[in-house]
Design a protein around this motif. Sequence first.
Motif, PDB file in Angstrom:
ATOM      1  N   GLU A   1      -0.633  -4.129   8.485  1.00 61.68           N
ATOM      2  CA  GLU A   1      -0.924  -3.343   7.300  1.00 61.68           C
ATOM      3  C   GLU A   1       0.061  -2.187   7.176  1.00 61.68           C
ATOM      4  N   PHE A   2       0.258  -1.736   5.963  1.00 62.86           N
ATOM      5  CA  PHE A   2       1.021  -0.540   5.699  1.00 62.86           C
ATOM      6  C   PHE A   2       0.370   0.154   4.506  1.00 62.86           C
ATOM      7  N   VAL A   3       0.764   1.349   4.257  1.00 64.93           N
ATOM      8  CA  VAL A   3       0.096   2.173   3.257  1.00 64.93           C
ATOM      9  C   VAL A   3       1.063   2.513   2.138  1.00 64.93           C
ATOM     10  N   VAL A   4       0.644   2.231   0.922  1.00 67.54           N
ATOM     11  CA  VAL A   4       1.334   2.691  -0.285  1.00 67.54           C
ATOM     12  C   VAL A   4       0.295   3.457  -1.101  1.00 67.54           C
ATOM     13  N   PRO A   5       0.399   4.755  -1.203  1.00 65.79           N
ATOM     14  CA  PRO A   5      -0.633   5.521  -1.911  1.00 65.79           C
ATOM     15  C   PRO A   5      -0.877   4.965  -3.320  1.00 65.79           C
ATOM     16  N   VAL A   6      -2.111   5.142  -3.759  1.00 68.21           N
ATOM     17  CA  VAL A   6      -2.496   4.622  -5.063  1.00 68.21           C
ATOM     18  C   VAL A   6      -1.625   5.221  -6.164  1.00 68.21           C
ATOM     19  N   GLU A   7      -1.308   6.508  -6.033  1.00 70.97           N
ATOM     20  CA  GLU A   7      -0.449   7.135  -7.042  1.00 70.97           C
ATOM     21  C   GLU A   7       0.921   6.465  -7.084  1.00 70.97           C
ATOM     22  N   ARG A   8       1.433   6.136  -5.895  1.00 72.60           N
ATOM     23  CA  ARG A   8       2.728   5.468  -5.818  1.00 72.60           C
ATOM     24  C   ARG A   8       2.644   4.063  -6.436  1.00 72.60           C
ATOM     25  N   GLN A   9       1.538   3.362  -6.209  1.00 71.74           N
ATOM     26  CA  GLN A   9       1.349   2.033  -6.796  1.00 71.74           C
ATOM     27  C   GLN A   9       1.355   2.103  -8.316  1.00 71.74           C
ATOM     28  N   GLN A  10       0.735   3.138  -8.849  1.00 66.95           N
ATOM     29  CA  GLN A  10       0.725   3.301 -10.301  1.00 66.95           C
ATOM     30  C   GLN A  10       2.122   3.590 -10.836  1.00 66.95           C
ATOM     31  N   GLN A  11       2.906   4.338 -10.078  1.00 73.21           N
ATOM     32  CA  GLN A  11       4.254   4.685 -10.529  1.00 73.21           C
ATOM     33  C   GLN A  11       5.153   3.454 -10.620  1.00 73.21           C
ATOM     34  N   ILE A  12       5.040   2.541  -9.668  1.00 69.93           N
ATOM     35  CA  ILE A  12       5.928   1.377  -9.666  1.00 69.93           C
ATOM     36  C   ILE A  12       5.333   0.212 -10.433  1.00 69.93           C
ATOM     37  N   GLY A  13       4.141   0.393 -11.040  1.00 68.54           N
ATOM     38  CA  GLY A  13       3.575  -0.631 -11.921  1.00 68.54           C
ATOM     39  C   GLY A  13       2.946  -1.809 -11.208  1.00 68.54           C
ATOM     40  N   VAL A  14       2.193  -1.563 -10.159  1.00 62.90           N
ATOM     41  CA  VAL A  14       1.537  -2.651  -9.421  1.00 62.90           C
ATOM     42  C   VAL A  14       0.347  -3.169 -10.231  1.00 62.90           C
ATOM     43  N   ARG A  15       0.282  -4.493 -10.375  1.00 64.13           N
ATOM     44  CA  ARG A  15      -0.879  -5.166 -10.982  1.00 64.13           C
ATOM     45  C   ARG A  15      -1.464  -6.121  -9.957  1.00 64.13           C
TER      46      ARG A  15
ATOM     47  N   GLU B   1      -7.964   1.519  -0.481  1.00 62.45           N
ATOM     48  CA  GLU B   1      -7.486   2.864  -0.153  1.00 62.45           C
ATOM     49  C   GLU B   1      -5.972   2.880   0.050  1.00 62.45           C
ATOM     50  N   GLY B   2      -5.248   2.070  -0.690  1.00 62.86           N
ATOM     51  CA  GLY B   2      -3.795   2.064  -0.605  1.00 62.86           C
ATOM     52  C   GLY B   2      -3.224   1.206   0.496  1.00 62.86           C
ATOM     53  N   LYS B   3      -4.068   0.580   1.310  1.00 64.09           N
ATOM     54  CA  LYS B   3      -3.579  -0.251   2.404  1.00 64.09           C
ATOM     55  C   LYS B   3      -3.262  -1.651   1.894  1.00 64.09           C
TER      56      LYS B   3
ATOM     57  N   ALA C   1       5.545  -6.194  -9.278  1.00 63.59           N
ATOM     58  CA  ALA C   1       6.257  -5.201  -8.456  1.00 63.59           C
ATOM     59  C   ALA C   1       6.291  -5.606  -6.994  1.00 63.59           C
ATOM     60  N   ASN C   2       6.342  -6.929  -6.718  1.00 64.82           N
ATOM     61  CA  ASN C   2       6.333  -7.409  -5.338  1.00 64.82           C
ATOM     62  C   ASN C   2       7.536  -6.916  -4.549  1.00 64.82           C
ATOM     63  N   PHE C   3       8.703  -6.907  -5.196  1.00 60.13           N
ATOM     64  CA  PHE C   3       9.903  -6.514  -4.456  1.00 60.13           C
ATOM     65  C   PHE C   3       9.893  -5.028  -4.112  1.00 60.13           C
ATOM     66  N   LEU C   4       9.291  -4.219  -4.978  1.00 58.23           N
ATOM     67  CA  LEU C   4       9.167  -2.793  -4.637  1.00 58.23           C
ATOM     68  C   LEU C   4       8.177  -2.607  -3.489  1.00 58.23           C
ATOM     69  N   ILE C   5       7.096  -3.368  -3.506  1.00 56.70           N
ATOM     70  CA  ILE C   5       6.153  -3.314  -2.388  1.00 56.70           C
ATOM     71  C   ILE C   5       6.823  -3.803  -1.116  1.00 56.70           C
TER      72      ILE C   5
END
Length: 460
Positions: free
Chosen positions: A121-135, A397-399, A431-435
């Motif tokens: 697992e790794f963590v990408v904060p929810v705010e960061r997910q919204q910025q890069i357009g995760v669906r 929780e961003g995980k 946004a898979n490549f950004l993740i």
Amino acid sequence: MSKQLTRVATVLTLLAFLVVASCSKQNSSPANSNIDYWTCTMHPSVHSKDPGKCPICSMDLVPVMKKGGTEAKVSASSSKPEGTRDMQGGEVAKGGGEMKGMPGMPGMKEGADTKAPQTSEFVVPVERQQQIGVRWAKVERKPLTHTIRSVGMIVPDRSRNWQFVSRVDGYVQKLNVTSPGQVVDKDAPLLSIYSPDLLTSEREFVELLRMRDEAKSKDARETPQRLIESAKRRLQLWNVTSEQIAELEKTRKASDTLTLLSPFRGVVQSVPVEQGKSVKMGDMLVEVADLGLVWVWAEFYENELSMLQTGQKIAVTAKSYPGQNFDGTISLINPFIDEIKRTAKVRIDIPNADFKLRPGMYVNAELAMDMGEALTVPVSAIMPTGERNVVFIDKGEGKLEPRIVQLGAKYGDIYEVQSGLQEGERVVASANFLIDAESKVQGALRDFGEGDKATGRPGE
């Protein structure tokens, strides 16, 4: 004068003392020796020896630890005292072991087994997910439908195509059809031929009928009857129909003209003769096609032939009739493969009572097959790495957790999932490549990269 020199010397001494003190203060906080280089989470190709901003996106660079020390990439605040807690609430261990508070995260022990790929697992904060357009998308069980398509051309049914050929010498006395494309009904007159030979044959037939009727005994009628049957066969060979022979037998009036009748309702394809023109035996007179049933010759690739069977129903559409489907049936699959195009021709029979489909018209053929039900995932959720297919699972929780999945066939915009996922799990659908860049920075796919190095190939 000596006093001024003394003052200047004093000032210079103070300046030198301040410079030495400042340098010693800067050197008092040595750099972390475990940091290999600094990189950007959005652009992992950026390597810098010193912290700063990314030259591409101006984000803060984060440190990447040396392989001999800590393989995981940490944030800029990695200089915390040992035993303190990080931003995600996990405790940073003093030496080796694994990172506490990060379930499934590989430890920092040297000599760890990296033969089998291990994800974590790794963590990408929810705010960061919204910025890069995760669906997100759910792993669902759906019915699978496989559709194969082809194009073809309308041609007449060869068994319903009739060419009238002159079987006697004579002259075209009357043309009832004059141009191709003319629709004729069954038993409609096409043309009349004047033939002296036909007149002679019909007179012989009438004379034989009279001889049979005048015979007194049964034995006397047998010979004329045999000759009558022979005369009938000769007239039939000259395109005289059974109805015309019956009419001649009834009226007993011989005619010197032969009228050709259409054997079915169809369309005139060609009229190569002209009125009054002489014709000889073997000359083509008129051609009529029955378009009540037409063929479509469509081409399918060799890997699709195993899905086709004679008798299957297939939908046919034409641009001339948008929104309208024609029901076709596969009647023949040519077993010979075109060596260049790697396709085989398939014949489709289509009822065409209204003559809407015309020879030479291009049509589209579409065959939809029910492939059952299976676990599916959107195509956009899959990130191929060459030998593996990876998806990112939402742990809350961003995980996020990268996971290798085994895929089946592709059906439109979804993949069949054979293993690696469970129904109801949420996966990243955009946004898979950004993740993936985030996961590489945090070391979640560390073992994938090491496996590539072991085989001599560059990492992802």
